[in-house]
Design a protein around this motif. Structure first.
Motif, short mmCIF file in Angstrom:
data_model
loop_
_atom_site.label_atom_id
_atom_site.label_comp_id
_atom_site.label_asym_id
_atom_site.label_seq_id
_atom_site.Cartn_x
_atom_site.Cartn_y
_atom_site.Cartn_z
N LYS A 1 -6.56 3.66 -13.05
CA LYS A 1 -6.74 4.39 -14.29
C LYS A 1 -7.03 3.47 -15.47
N SER A 2 -7.06 2.20 -15.24
CA SER A 2 -7.32 1.25 -16.31
C SER A 2 -8.83 1.07 -16.50
N PHE A 3 -9.28 1.12 -17.76
CA PHE A 3 -10.71 0.93 -18.04
C PHE A 3 -11.12 -0.53 -17.87
N ALA A 4 -10.20 -1.45 -18.20
CA ALA A 4 -10.50 -2.88 -18.10
C ALA A 4 -10.04 -3.42 -16.75
N TYR B 1 2.87 -0.46 -4.51
CA TYR B 1 2.74 -1.38 -5.65
C TYR B 1 2.80 -0.60 -6.96
N CYS B 2 2.06 0.52 -7.02
CA CYS B 2 2.06 1.33 -8.24
C CYS B 2 3.48 1.85 -8.53
N LYS B 3 4.22 2.23 -7.50
CA LYS B 3 5.57 2.76 -7.69
C LYS B 3 6.52 1.67 -8.11
#
Length: 515
Positions: free
Chosen positions: A426-429, A416-418
């Motif tokens: 890595k997202s704070f929210a 999915y990330c790729k």
């Protein structure tokens, strides 16, 4: 000279003799009293007083100007004299007949500051009482005059029983409170029998004991703190009603027993150290968790000895530097006093303990020991399962994203990330379905599928699996498979599209031919 014959003389002589006898009988008491008064006055000093009683009634008295005796209030009978002198001179006879048997009696006050002497002696049918004050100032004579009345009234109105015992342990004097208490106690017929007979064991030793009194018709024990003060002529006794104190102590004991029973049922080990840092209270769970012997804990060890014994038993982590052990313990006590001590001990046996320090009233400290091995094992196993599941997902070729019922992204894999060039970890929210579809839309050609996916994620009923295709901007095609899963969550699977086989197209959404 009268010329009388012998017959007249014979009649006159008996008359003269009878007259003389009558005159002597009439004048003799006054002459004796005057002579006795003169003898008393000649023998007494200015600070002395004397009384002569005929039976129980006074027949003569003399009071010096410095004797401290109120000349306008002279006791006329023996009972008044007993009230006047009995308190100051313990042992004063209650009946003048007692002096005739003794002959002479010398009494002195029990106060060492009172140098007076009272002499009582029998003079045939009379009793003479002589008071020698010995220089004692009249304004300091408590049992005499107005001062005596004030003291007597104060003692009689005292709310606590006060009484005096003889050397044989019998009551010789008491105040009104004692008399009122005695009337409420059954089976005390003799006025000399004390209400608290237990004190008769030792009348020459000062002490205080808590004794009960069962009053008539109630059957309830009323508790008193009875104090005995030895005196030369018999001890003085004081009783203070402590029924409220006894009731409070009983309630406290019951409360402590209730707490002890509650603590005994706890699975958490409890150790409470008092302000002197000695073990004041512990429960059976502490013995089970620490393996410390009960006799050691019952011996009330101090806090440092307690933790040192835990270290010897390997119930707490071994310190890296033993030389700093005492400093570590000092820091531990300080943290517990502020309620800041909370640690997890991993023991060599594999057990895990949660230890908390909490302040208690009056400077005490409580430590709670809880075995959390099962919880830690379960957490570790759950974490391992999650890591294993994540590894499985990361090794799949399909890109997978899972959204919770509130539309938040809870899980995704490496594919999915790729595919979408994002890394949700890595997202704070928190990434929502709206944020995700915007990202997908930026990388795809226009299509109504993204809105349908948003509606499906928010939908609660009539959720069925469906599939659709979208076109990437680089002319690639991907298949979007939407599946409802447990707890209202939604899983979306992206994979490169293959030629259609048995799919039918319905308004942009391709529904699987599978039932």
């Amino acid at each position: 000279m009268l010329d009388l014959d012998w017959t007249e003389w014979a009649m006159l002589v008996p008359i003269c003799i009878a007259s003389a006898i009558g005159a002597v009988a009439f004048l003799a008491p006054g002459m004796l009293a005057s002579r006795r008064d003169g003898r008393i006055r000649s023998q007494l000093g200015s600070d002395e007083a004397a009384w002569i009683y005929d039976g129980s009634l006074i027949s003569d008295w003399v009071c010096g100007p410095d004797s401290g005796i109120d000349r306008d209030n002279i006791p006329t009978d023996w009972n008044d004299l007993t009230d006047l002198l009995g308190t100051r001179f313990p042992g004063f006879p209650s009946n003048p007949a007692m002096i005739k048997d003794a002959g002479k009696l010398v009494l002195r006050p029990p106060s060492p500051a009172d140098y007076a002497t009272l002499t009582i002696e029998s003079l045939g049918q009379h009793v003479r009482i002589t008071l020698e004050n010995g220089g004692y100032q009249s304004n300091r004579l408590a049992p005499l005059g107005e001062s005596y009345e004030n003291y007597k009234e104060a003692i009689d109105h005292a709310p606590t029983p006060i009484w005096r015992l003889s050397s044989e342990g019998r009551v010789t004097w008491s105040n009104a409170s004692y008399d009122a208490l005695r009337k409420r106690v059954p089976k005390l017929e003799d006025p000399g029998d004390p209400v608290f007979p237990v004190l008769n064991a030792d009348l020459n030793r000062e002490r205080t004991r808590r004794l009960p009194v069962v009053t008539e018709n109630s059957g309830i024990k009323n508790w008193y703190d009875v104090s005995l003060v030895p005196r030369p002529d018999g001890p003085l006794c004081y009783a203070i009603d402590v029924a409220a104190v006894v009731e409070a102590e009983s309630a406290q004991r019951n409360f402590v027993q209730t707490l002890a029973k509650t603590f005994a049922q706890l699975s958490i080990g409890l150790a409470i150290f008092d302000r002197n840092r000695q073990l004041a209270l512990f429960n059976p769970a502490l013995i089970d968790l620490t393996s410390l012997p009960a006799d050691f804990l019952s011996g009330r060890p101090n806090l440092l000895t307690f933790f040192d014994r835990l270290r010897d038993q390997r119930i707490m982590p071994e310190p890296k530097n033993y030389n700093s052990w005492r400093h570590q313990m000092a820091d531990l006590v300080a943290a517990a006093s502020d309620g800041r001590y909370q640690e997890t001990w991993t023991l060599a046996s594999g057990s895990v303990y949660s230890v908390n320090g909490r302040p208690h009233p009056d400077g005490a400290i409580a430590f709670l020991f809880e075995d959390i091995t099962a919880e830690i094992s379960l957490t570790r196993r759950f974490r391992t399962d999650l890591e294993m599941g994540q590894t499985v997902l990361d090794n799949l070729d399909q890109a997978i994203a899972v959204f919770s019922s509130d539309g938040s992204l809870t899980m995704s894999n490496a594919a999915y990330c790729k595919l979408w060039s994002v890394d949700p970890d890595k997202s704070f929210a928190q990434v929502s379905i709206v944020d995700a579809t915007r990202n997908w839309q930026d990388k795809c050609k226009a299509t109504p599928v993204w809105g349908e996916i948003r509606d499906f994620v928010a939908q609660r009923d009539d959720r069925g699996e469906w599939t659709s295709e979208v076109l990437l901007r680089d002319n690639g095609a991907i298949s979007c498979r939407v599946l409802p899963i447990h707890s209202g969550a939604t899983m979306i699977v992206f994979e490169h599209a293959r030629p259609p086989s048995s799919l039918s197209v319905i308004s942009g959404r391709k529904v699987s031919s599978k039932p």
